[in-house]
Design a protein around this motif. Sequence first.
Motif, PDB file in Angstrom:
ATOM      1  N   ASN A 192       0.378  12.744   7.143  1.00  0.00           N
ATOM      2  CA  ASN A 192      -0.418  11.660   7.545  1.00  0.00           C
ATOM      3  C   ASN A 192      -1.583  11.600   6.021  1.00  0.00           C
ATOM      4  OD1 ASN A 192      -2.069   9.748   8.347  1.00  0.00           O
ATOM      5  ND2 ASN A 192      -2.771  10.650   9.940  1.00  0.00           N
ATOM      6  N   GLY A 193      -1.023  10.922   5.098  1.00  0.00           N
ATOM      7  CA  GLY A 193      -1.759  10.880   4.055  1.00  0.00           C
ATOM      8  C   GLY A 193      -0.748  10.189   2.627  1.00  0.00           C
ATOM      9  N   ASP A 194      -1.489  10.752   1.576  1.00  0.00           N
ATOM     10  CA  ASP A 194      -0.628  10.117   0.380  1.00  0.00           C
ATOM     11  C   ASP A 194      -0.326  11.264  -0.458  1.00  0.00           C
ATOM     12  OD1 ASP A 194      -1.979   7.444   0.900  1.00  0.00           O
ATOM     13  OD2 ASP A 194      -3.719   8.333   0.373  1.00  0.00           O
ATOM     14  N   ILE A 195       1.009  10.621  -1.297  1.00  0.00           N
ATOM     15  CA  ILE A 195       1.773  11.603  -2.372  1.00  0.00           C
ATOM     16  C   ILE A 195       1.429  11.172  -3.832  1.00  0.00           C
ATOM     17  CG2 ILE A 195       3.890  12.698  -2.789  1.00  0.00           C
ATOM     18  CD1 ILE A 195       2.791  13.357   0.053  1.00  0.00           C
ATOM     19  N   ILE A 196       1.149  11.999  -4.638  1.00  0.00           N
ATOM     20  CA  ILE A 196       1.044  11.680  -6.087  1.00  0.00           C
ATOM     21  C   ILE A 196       2.041  12.824  -6.897  1.00  0.00           C
ATOM     22  CG2 ILE A 196      -0.002  11.714  -8.189  1.00  0.00           C
ATOM     23  CD1 ILE A 196      -2.735  10.938  -6.543  1.00  0.00           C
TER      24      ILE A 196
ATOM     25  N   THR B  97       1.134   6.309   1.384  1.00  0.00           N
ATOM     26  CA  THR B  97       1.459   5.780  -0.116  1.00  0.00           C
ATOM     27  C   THR B  97       2.153   6.826  -0.876  1.00  0.00           C
ATOM     28  OG1 THR B  97      -0.701   5.999  -0.894  1.00  0.00           O
ATOM     29  CG2 THR B  97      -0.344   3.967   0.169  1.00  0.00           C
ATOM     30  N   ILE B  98       3.009   6.409  -1.942  1.00  0.00           N
ATOM     31  CA  ILE B  98       3.453   7.414  -2.946  1.00  0.00           C
ATOM     32  C   ILE B  98       3.414   6.749  -4.205  1.00  0.00           C
ATOM     33  CG2 ILE B  98       5.583   8.505  -3.456  1.00  0.00           C
ATOM     34  CD1 ILE B  98       6.406   8.620  -0.549  1.00  0.00           C
ATOM     35  N   LYS B  99       2.966   7.571  -5.065  1.00  0.00           N
ATOM     36  CA  LYS B  99       2.706   7.275  -6.458  1.00  0.00           C
ATOM     37  C   LYS B  99       3.441   8.313  -7.486  1.00  0.00           C
ATOM     38  CE  LYS B  99      -1.737   4.933  -6.024  1.00  0.00           C
ATOM     39  NZ  LYS B  99      -3.101   4.666  -6.512  1.00  0.00           N
TER      40      LYS B  99
ATOM     41  N   SER C  93       4.061   2.078   1.069  1.00  0.00           N
ATOM     42  CA  SER C  93       4.029   1.425  -0.301  1.00  0.00           C
ATOM     43  C   SER C  93       4.618   2.582  -1.325  1.00  0.00           C
ATOM     44  CB  SER C  93       3.004   0.659  -0.936  1.00  0.00           C
ATOM     45  OG  SER C  93       2.071   1.615  -0.821  1.00  0.00           O
ATOM     46  N   VAL C  94       5.252   2.212  -2.214  1.00  0.00           N
ATOM     47  CA  VAL C  94       5.973   3.325  -3.250  1.00  0.00           C
ATOM     48  C   VAL C  94       5.759   2.662  -4.491  1.00  0.00           C
ATOM     49  CG1 VAL C  94       7.547   4.766  -4.194  1.00  0.00           C
ATOM     50  CG2 VAL C  94       7.357   4.451  -1.747  1.00  0.00           C
ATOM     51  N   LYS C  95       4.798   3.132  -5.633  1.00  0.00           N
ATOM     52  CA  LYS C  95       4.770   2.627  -6.806  1.00  0.00           C
ATOM     53  C   LYS C  95       5.334   3.574  -7.915  1.00  0.00           C
ATOM     54  CE  LYS C  95       0.346   0.073  -5.926  1.00  0.00           C
ATOM     55  NZ  LYS C  95      -1.000  -0.195  -6.312  1.00  0.00           N
TER      56      LYS C  95
END
Length: 528
Positions: A408-412, A450-452, A493-495
């Motif tokens: 439950n969060g974001d990935i870099i 989200t994934i960046k 979303s994935v960037k």
Amino acid sequence: MSPDESKRLMTVSRNVLLLAFACVSLCPVLPAQASDAAPESGVVAYEDFGAVGDGVHDDLPAIVRTHEHANANDMAVASNPNATYHLGRTALTAVIMTDTDWSTSRFIIDDTDVDDHKRTLFEVRSRLRPEKLTIETLKRDQKHLDLAIDTDCYVTVTNKNTKRYIRRGNNQNSGTSQRDSFILHRDGRITGDIDWNYDKIDRVAAFPIDQERLFLRGGIFTTTANRMKQDVGYNYWQRNILITRSNTEVDGIVHHVVGETATGHPYSGFINVKECANVTLRNCFATAHKTYRTIGAAGKPVSMGSYDYSANGVVNFTMINCRMENITDRSRWGVIGTNFCKNIVLENCVLNRMDTHMGVSGRYEIRGCTLGYMGLNAIGRGLLTVENSTLHGRSLINFRDDYGSTWNGDIIIRDCQWIPNSGKKCDPHLFNLRNDGTHDFGYRCFMPRTIKINGLHVDDSNHSDAYEGIHLFSDPGGNSQSNAAFPYAWCQSVKIENLTAASGKPIRVSPNPHLAESVEVTFIDAAQ
């Protein structure tokens, strides 16, 4: 080295430690329990209380007496750098409350015959007594408590009537009581984001955090592995070093494992950090244990193994320059496992796996590391960052399906290299996850929000003939989550910037067409 030279080296070691550790604690001291005469210097050695150090004589009783005296008199402990201490079979624990330098001393742990395999050998413990706190309610992400306390405390709260992490699969269980650990500062600030809402709290435990850092340095330990036979379930061994004191640093411990046979049961971590805060492992060497088999809770065969490093309920857990060998040896179990931790950082480590079972929250950072065939595992929430690292797992990140594949969060991902399946043939996907929405894990499950990705090279040169290119996501299962009993929230979303593949084949979203249509994928031109 001659006896005179050995004696002179030990004297120099004591004098150096005396300069480094010469301080007087303001905490109340414990009564001395050792009957031996007290050394005159400010540093005590195991030989002062009867240790022989010949690798044969049982030195554990003398080691226990030494630390009792050191704790009572606020003295550092220095072992003989040329000694080999045998820790014997007796059920004794040496409690460490002062700086200890094991230097190049060797320690033998023979687990083929012991009195009590659940008795720890060393415990690094605070001399500060628990505080009495009353906390009636907590809210998720709460940042402050209106409580007046004299010192920063490590706090654990529990609601026993609410179950989380209800495991799925062959090791299935009915979950564990809802719990949170955090640092409560004197001004009421909270470090360690609160994970759950608490309308009721059944238990509050608060432990003052020592202001001075305790150092545990050196030591070369060799464990002759147990040969316990038990066909069903697990029987974890504890012949280890347990750390329950906040603000502790372990520097340079080496641990070897020998004598593994066809039978044996797992260890719960040779270095086992439990329910404390601000702990760092630095420059340590671990050994991966052999993988065994047992019958799990579902009545089916499962793999089982030992962790050489274990962290449970730790706030701010850091590993720097910790290493092991043979990180792609598939006969060996993953070297580290964690549960209920907050803010984990790995820096410049070489390990065959990094794993979080029952959750990590806050910061989860992998920097400058090399991870082997078991790769990087994640369950929890917050920000997961992987940078300047090389990974060898079947996926870049595995979100454990036995706990719902939830993040439950974001990935870099930044400036990394991934060698799928350690270079063995496979059709890779970056993020492995599975949740068909039919199981109640005790919480809502999420794919990363989200994934960046900015800088990732995938060596997918060894693939099947039918391979058409990397998938970002595996198939989570099911055609749609809209009507699921326990819906799985898909990625938003994935960037992607500067993602290259050795095969030259295109990047695809997922073999699941509904997920492929749902997630927004943006490719950024680096020239822009």
